[in-house]
Design a protein around this motif. Structure first.
Motif, PDB file in Angstrom:
ATOM      1  N   LEU A   1       0.806  -1.214   0.000  1.00 50.85           N
ATOM      2  CA  LEU A   1       0.000   0.000   0.000  1.00 50.85           C
ATOM      3  C   LEU A   1       0.847   1.276   0.000  1.00 50.85           C
ATOM      4  O   LEU A   1       0.329   2.361  -0.257  1.00 50.85           O
ATOM      5  N   ARG A   2       2.128   1.133   0.267  1.00 52.97           N
ATOM      6  CA  ARG A   2       3.018   2.301   0.188  1.00 52.97           C
ATOM      7  C   ARG A   2       3.021   2.888  -1.210  1.00 52.97           C
ATOM      8  O   ARG A   2       3.204   4.083  -1.401  1.00 52.97           O
ATOM      9  N   SER A   3       2.817   2.031  -2.209  1.00 53.44           N
ATOM     10  CA  SER A   3       2.825   2.499  -3.598  1.00 53.44           C
ATOM     11  C   SER A   3       1.503   3.159  -3.992  1.00 53.44           C
ATOM     12  O   SER A   3       1.399   3.738  -5.066  1.00 53.44           O
ATOM     13  N   GLY A   4       0.483   3.058  -3.141  1.00 54.88           N
ATOM     14  CA  GLY A   4      -0.800   3.685  -3.423  1.00 54.88           C
ATOM     15  C   GLY A   4      -1.955   2.773  -3.060  1.00 54.88           C
ATOM     16  O   GLY A   4      -1.752   1.621  -2.655  1.00 54.88           O
ATOM     17  N   PRO A   5      -3.179   3.264  -3.203  1.00 56.96           N
ATOM     18  CA  PRO A   5      -4.365   2.480  -2.859  1.00 56.96           C
ATOM     19  C   PRO A   5      -4.514   1.239  -3.738  1.00 56.96           C
ATOM     20  O   PRO A   5      -4.118   1.241  -4.907  1.00 56.96           O
ATOM     21  N   HIS A   6      -5.087   0.190  -3.130  1.00 58.67           N
ATOM     22  CA  HIS A   6      -5.335  -1.066  -3.855  1.00 58.67           C
ATOM     23  C   HIS A   6      -6.650  -1.667  -3.400  1.00 58.67           C
ATOM     24  O   HIS A   6      -7.051  -1.496  -2.240  1.00 58.67           O
TER      25      HIS A   6
ATOM     26  N   HIS B   1      -1.694   8.012   6.905  1.00 52.31           N
ATOM     27  CA  HIS B   1      -0.381   8.584   7.228  1.00 52.31           C
ATOM     28  C   HIS B   1      -0.258   8.958   8.698  1.00 52.31           C
ATOM     29  O   HIS B   1       0.835   8.925   9.255  1.00 52.31           O
TER      30      HIS B   1
ATOM     31  N   LYS C   1      -6.183   2.173   1.557  1.00 55.93           N
ATOM     32  CA  LYS C   1      -4.981   3.009   1.487  1.00 55.93           C
ATOM     33  C   LYS C   1      -4.453   3.223   2.897  1.00 55.93           C
ATOM     34  O   LYS C   1      -5.173   3.057   3.885  1.00 55.93           O
TER      35      LYS C   1
END
Length: 111
Positions: A21-26, A70, A67
């Motif tokens: 999920l660091r790369s973005g929402p899934h 933060h 996501k």
């Protein structure tokens, strides 16, 4: 810092989900496909991550998109910062001590 955050991140599959999920929402489907998990297993891990407030979910039609939150990592970073300061102080004192020893050694060699 919440103990639930550390407990949730301690499990390897959940940590892999967070890394993904660091790369973005899934979506759940993308998570299961990329990590080789079964859907019920992924959903269980995502529920635990959600309960620990590490991830958030948004419903889009019939899909659930996950996501990272933060804020959870900011809280973790704040908690870890206290340890960083402690170790920085200890390492600074060690550096001072080693410099002092080195200076004494140089003085002995000069005599």
């Amino acid at each position: 810092m919440k103990t639930a955050t550390l407990k949730a991140l301690a499990e390897p599959n959940r940590l892999q989900i967070v890394e993904l999920l660091r790369s973005g929402p899934h979506t759940v489907g993308e998570i299961t496909e990329r990590l080789g998990l079964r859907q019920p297993q992924a959903s269980k891990h995502l529920r635990i991550l959600s309960d620990a407030e590490i991830v958030e979910v948004h419903a889009v039609a019939n899909r659930r998109i996950y996501k990272l939150r933060h804020q959870a990592f900011q809280e973790l970073d704040t908690w870890l910062d206290s340890f960083r300061r402690l170790w920085d102080e200890k390492l600074d004192r060690l550096d001072d001590y080693l410099q002092e020893l080195q200076e004494k050694e140089v003085c002995r060699e000069d005599k």
